[in-house]
Design an enzyme around this catalytic site. Structure first.
Site, PDB file in Angstrom:
ATOM      1  N   ASP A  98       0.875  -1.165   0.000  1.00 57.43           N
ATOM      2  CA  ASP A  98       0.000   0.000   0.000  1.00 57.43           C
ATOM      3  C   ASP A  98       0.916   1.220   0.000  1.00 57.43           C
ATOM      4  OD1 ASP A  98      -2.309   1.630   0.342  1.00 57.43           O
ATOM      5  OD2 ASP A  98      -1.966   1.654   2.510  1.00 57.43           O
ATOM      6  N   ASP A 100      -0.108   4.908   1.472  1.00 59.38           N
ATOM      7  CA  ASP A 100      -0.260   5.770   2.647  1.00 59.38           C
ATOM      8  C   ASP A 100      -0.027   5.000   3.938  1.00 59.38           C
ATOM      9  OD1 ASP A 100      -1.128   8.293   1.370  1.00 59.38           O
ATOM     10  OD2 ASP A 100      -2.797   7.040   0.687  1.00 59.38           O
TER      11      ASP A 100
END
Length: 524
Positions: A98, A100
């Site tokens: 991912d 963030d």
């Protein structure tokens, strides 16, 4: 690599189960009572009050001395990787990430930005009282994983057994008395359907990711403002308005634009992420990125952290993936993005090419187009549900949870004052348990009162309002139960992997159940 392996094993023993400490306390109990309690012995009936206080003093002195000795002998490395499940990295060919709070770690300035933007949304668009602007933003009010009861308007922490942790229930900024909580909920238990439901109708909303921290503070501040002024409100609509205001900070693009224009102010600077990505790439591992953030935002951040050539490291790059729908909705196809304009193409995507960017898509098509075996994929993310749950449960991927707060929590757990309080809390609880029925209720009640004070002190060591994200007073938190269920590994940062070779095997500790002998303590 012996040191990282040794330190990996410490967390489940000290930080969660504290089995080494329990072993020392067990030795003290054996010396004090001269009998192993689990074999049926009980000398408590023959004691007088002076005997109780002699044991009390002996235990307290021991705990004080042991805590000082344990400062160096028992410490957890905050940069370790911790295993809920056995993971052999030599079997992992594909690493996914991912963006963030996984590859990109943000400064506290981002939380201030989200709070400010959502606050203005509430006042300007939803016509909330302008006076809420005067409420101070407290960065340390909430912690990740709390639940908000939308019917009663209360923010709280819940444990793995669906029980409310007393002392962590807040209406606005005011803590509710335990007696009021017990009256409101007829005890402390919350029905499973109120917390989790298959149709999404649960009215206890869990605030699970780090982007939720500003939302919790808004809930506290706005509720406090309305309560103090006697302004009537519906807590369900209040939650909905605040939650949607925070979501609109993301969807409007304002946050992405501000962060993209001031990357250095919002992104933590570190060379370790580049070193990790480079090492995995050089070892022949295939890398991919799946994020809900937009292309331009990700490109600026990755260029800042890794360099303008960051794209060359990744086989597949997917932005605006709509997780968790990416893992659930198999009907949404991928779309190619023109990198210069950021606009999507109309043509059907028939293959995923290295060096190109894709929009949306779904995991079924992703698996088909890459041909990657799910059992050889290790995916890292910070959101337990959006990033880890479906890949783990449905797709057979191995998963790694990124928990930035872990580092601070371990540092607190390593401190001498915390070790002293935990040792004495556990020892005092043993004394209370072993001396029930002696007839000296005043002594026992005094000890229970002291035990309760220690529980509060060890809670407030992490966060004054809600304590540790991993524990209630003695049970794992609801957040921890989900983390252990959906994450094979967890760590404070993906860069912690740099401490281990790419063929390292992570082993979970076999933790003793309450009725079992703890062989870990015997081996140690």
């Amino acid at each position: 690599m012996a040191a990282p392996m040794r330190k990996t094993r410490f967390l489940s023993e000290l930080f969660f189960h504290r089995s080494s400490i329990k072993y020392s306390l067990l030795q003290l109990r054996e010396n004090s009572f001269n009998i192993y309690r689990s074999h049926g012995g009980n000398t408590s009936r023959n004691k007088n009050e002076s005997d109780l206080w002699e044991e009390y003093s002996k235990h307290k002195d021991y705990c004080e001395n042991f805590a000082k000795q344990a400062a160096e002998s028992f410490a957890v490395d905050p940069k370790s990787v911790f295993a809920n499940n056995e993971v052999d990295l030599s079997t992992i060919d594909v690493y996914g990430f991912d963006y963030d709070y996984t590859l990109a770690c943000y400064t506290c300035e981002l939380h201030h930005l989200i709070y400010k933007e959502a606050l203005e949304n509430l006042v300007d668009r939803r016509k909330f009282p302008p006076g809420i602007r005067d409420m101070k933003y407290n960065l340390n009010f909430g912690i990740r994983g709390l639940h908000f009861d939308t019917k009663k308007g209360l923010l709280m922490k819940i444990d793995a057994f669906h029980h409310i942790q007393l002392g962590t229930v807040y209406r606005g900024l005011q803590q509710l008395a335990d007696s009021e909580v017990l009256d409101l909920y007829d005890g402390t238990h919350v029905p499973e359907g109120a917390i989790m439901s298959f149709n999404g109708q649960s009215y206890f909303k869990q605030l699970i990711d780090l982007f939720s921290i500003p939302e919790m503070t808004l809930l506290g501040n706005v509720t406090e403002y309305l309560e103090q002024r006697g302004i009537p409100y519906d807590s369900e609509y209040l939650f909905s308005d605040i939650h949607n205001a925070v979501k609109e900070v993301h969807f409007s693009g304002n946050m992405h634009k501000e962060v993209g224009n001031n990357v250095g102010a919002y992104l933590e600077s570190s060379t370790e992420v580049r070193h990790l990505i480079s090492r995995l790439h050089n070892k022949g591992k295939r890398l991919f990125l799946i994020t809900n953030s937009p292309f331009e935002f990700v490109d600026k951040g990755m260029s800042y952290m890794i360099g303008n050539d960051w794209v060359d490291y990744f086989e597949v790059i997917v932005v605006q993936a709509r997780k968790p729908l990416f893992f659930k909705d198999t009907t949404r196809p991928f779309r190619f993005i023109y990198p210069k304009t950021g606009t999507p193409a109309w043509s059907r995507v028939k293959e995923l090419r290295k060096g190109e960017y894709y929009l949306e898509g779904n995991v079924e098509q992703f698996t088909k187009l890459t041909g990657w075996d799910g059992s050889r994929v290790l995916y890292f993310g910070d959101h337990i549900y959006s990033d880890l749950a479906d890949p783990s449960l449905q797709n057979g991927w191995r998963t790694g949870g990124i928990i930035p707060e872990l580092e601070d929590e371990i540092e607190i757990g390593n401190s001498v004052p915390f070790k002293r309080d935990i040792l004495w809390l556990m020892s005092l609880q043993n004394l209370i348990e072993d001396n029930q029925g002696t007839g000296y209720e005043d002594v026992i009640n005094g000890w229970i009162h002291e035990r309760n004070q220690l529980r509060v002190a060890t809670k407030e060591a992490f966060n004054r309002q809600f304590g540790s994200i991993f524990r209630t007073y003695h049970n794992p938190s609801f957040f921890t139960s989900r983390l252990c269920r959906y994450a094979d590994l967890y760590m404070s940062s993906v860069s912690n992997l740099l401490q281990y070779p790419t063929d390292h095997t992570f082993y979970p500790r076999r933790s003793a159940l309450p009725h079992e002998i703890n062989f870990n303590t015997i081996l140690r």
